[in-house]
Design a protein around this motif. Structure first.
Motif, mmCIF file in Angstrom:
data_model
loop_
_atom_site.group_PDB
_atom_site.id
_atom_site.type_symbol
_atom_site.label_atom_id
_atom_site.label_comp_id
_atom_site.label_asym_id
_atom_site.label_seq_id
_atom_site.Cartn_x
_atom_site.Cartn_y
_atom_site.Cartn_z
ATOM 1 N N MET A 98 -1.753 -2.706 -1.298
ATOM 2 C CA MET A 98 -1.419 -3.896 -0.517
ATOM 3 C C MET A 98 -0.462 -3.649 0.655
ATOM 4 N N LYS A 99 0.444 -2.677 0.522
ATOM 5 C CA LYS A 99 1.451 -2.489 1.574
ATOM 6 C C LYS A 99 0.834 -2.151 2.937
ATOM 7 N N PRO A 100 -0.153 -1.241 3.001
ATOM 8 C CA PRO A 100 -0.737 -0.982 4.326
ATOM 9 C C PRO A 100 -1.377 -2.227 4.939
ATOM 10 N N LEU A 101 -2.051 -3.014 4.125
ATOM 11 C CA LEU A 101 -2.697 -4.230 4.629
ATOM 12 C C LEU A 101 -1.659 -5.245 5.105
ATOM 13 N N LEU A 102 -0.634 -5.484 4.283
ATOM 14 C CA LEU A 102 0.411 -6.435 4.674
ATOM 15 C C LEU A 102 1.187 -5.951 5.898
ATOM 16 N N THR A 103 1.415 -4.658 5.968
ATOM 17 C CA THR A 103 2.115 -4.106 7.134
ATOM 18 C C THR A 103 1.280 -4.307 8.398
ATOM 19 N N PHE A 104 -0.012 -4.064 8.310
ATOM 20 C CA PHE A 104 -0.892 -4.257 9.469
ATOM 21 C C PHE A 104 -0.927 -5.722 9.895
ATOM 22 N N LEU A 105 -1.071 -6.611 8.917
ATOM 23 C CA LEU A 105 -1.181 -8.033 9.242
ATOM 24 C C LEU A 105 0.115 -8.626 9.787
ATOM 25 N N THR A 106 1.237 -8.080 9.376
ATOM 26 C CA THR A 106 2.528 -8.632 9.811
ATOM 27 C C THR A 106 3.213 -7.751 10.851
ATOM 28 N N ASN A 108 8.269 -6.397 1.075
ATOM 29 C CA ASN A 108 8.649 -5.811 -0.213
ATOM 30 C C ASN A 108 8.785 -6.883 -1.290
ATOM 31 N N GLY A 109 9.325 -8.038 -0.926
ATOM 32 C CA GLY A 109 9.425 -9.145 -1.873
ATOM 33 C C GLY A 109 8.049 -9.629 -2.320
ATOM 34 N N LEU A 110 7.133 -9.742 -1.373
ATOM 35 C CA LEU A 110 5.769 -10.151 -1.726
ATOM 36 C C LEU A 110 5.099 -9.139 -2.657
ATOM 37 N N LEU A 111 5.327 -7.859 -2.412
ATOM 38 C CA LEU A 111 4.757 -6.829 -3.274
ATOM 39 C C LEU A 111 5.336 -6.917 -4.689
ATOM 40 N N LEU A 112 6.623 -7.232 -4.791
ATOM 41 C CA LEU A 112 7.231 -7.386 -6.112
ATOM 42 C C LEU A 112 6.709 -8.638 -6.812
ATOM 43 N N MET A 113 6.459 -9.706 -6.048
ATOM 44 C CA MET A 113 5.861 -10.906 -6.636
ATOM 45 C C MET A 113 4.454 -10.611 -7.157
ATOM 46 N N ILE A 114 3.680 -9.867 -6.406
ATOM 47 C CA ILE A 114 2.331 -9.496 -6.835
ATOM 48 C C ILE A 114 2.409 -8.631 -8.094
ATOM 49 N N THR A 115 3.382 -7.745 -8.134
ATOM 50 C CA THR A 115 3.571 -6.906 -9.330
ATOM 51 C C THR A 115 3.914 -7.766 -10.541
ATOM 52 N N GLY A 116 4.783 -8.760 -10.353
ATOM 53 C CA GLY A 116 5.118 -9.671 -11.451
ATOM 54 C C GLY A 116 3.905 -10.440 -11.934
ATOM 55 N N TRP A 117 3.087 -10.899 -11.004
ATOM 56 C CA TRP A 117 1.865 -11.632 -11.374
ATOM 57 C C TRP A 117 0.904 -10.721 -12.149
ATOM 58 N N ALA A 118 0.674 -9.515 -11.621
ATOM 59 C CA ALA A 118 -0.253 -8.586 -12.273
ATOM 60 C C ALA A 118 0.282 -8.155 -13.644
#
Length: 129
Positions: free
Chosen positions: A50-58, A74-84
């Protein structure tokens, strides 16, 4: 292989520090502390995918804020990790954006400091021709 294990251990310890320091990030140790090692594996997978995609989009926001928007990523990635991790039953939860934001900051700082102490794993590319 040593570099991969070192990265995995550093990430596990950084996530543990986030659990200890940041209210709203919880880990149920009663189910087994070894599950945090699996959470670190999930976190690594989320980062890799996800990080490359989010970095590109933002990218415009990252440039506009001189890189500070990476904290949000980084916060969004940690939220996704919590969800998964919740879906996988690993006992790791993130209770919202702000805990994820501060947790992402803790994980980033802890990882940087630990890699500074242990030596950052180097990625080697072998080109055979």
């Amino acid at each position: 292989m040593r570099e991969l294990l070192l990265r995995w251990l550093v990430t596990t310890f950084a996530l543990y520090l986030a659990v200890v320091i940041v209210p709203g990030i919880d880990f149920n140790e009663a189910e087994g502390a070894w599950r945090l090692i699996l959470v670190a594996l999930v976190f690594g997978g989320v980062n890799a995918l996800m990080k490359p995609l989010l970095t590109f989009l933002t990218c415009p926001l990252i440039l506009l804020t001189f890189g500070f928007f990476f904290l949000v990523v980084n916060g969004l990635l940690l939220m996704i990790t919590g969800w998964a991790s919740g879906k996988l039953g690993l006992g790791f939860t993130v209770d919202g954006f702000w805990p994820a934001f501060w947790g992402g900051l803790v994980v980033s700082i802890a990882s940087t400091l630990l890699f500074g102490l242990t030596g950052r794993p180097k990625v080697q590319v072998n080109v055979q021709g």
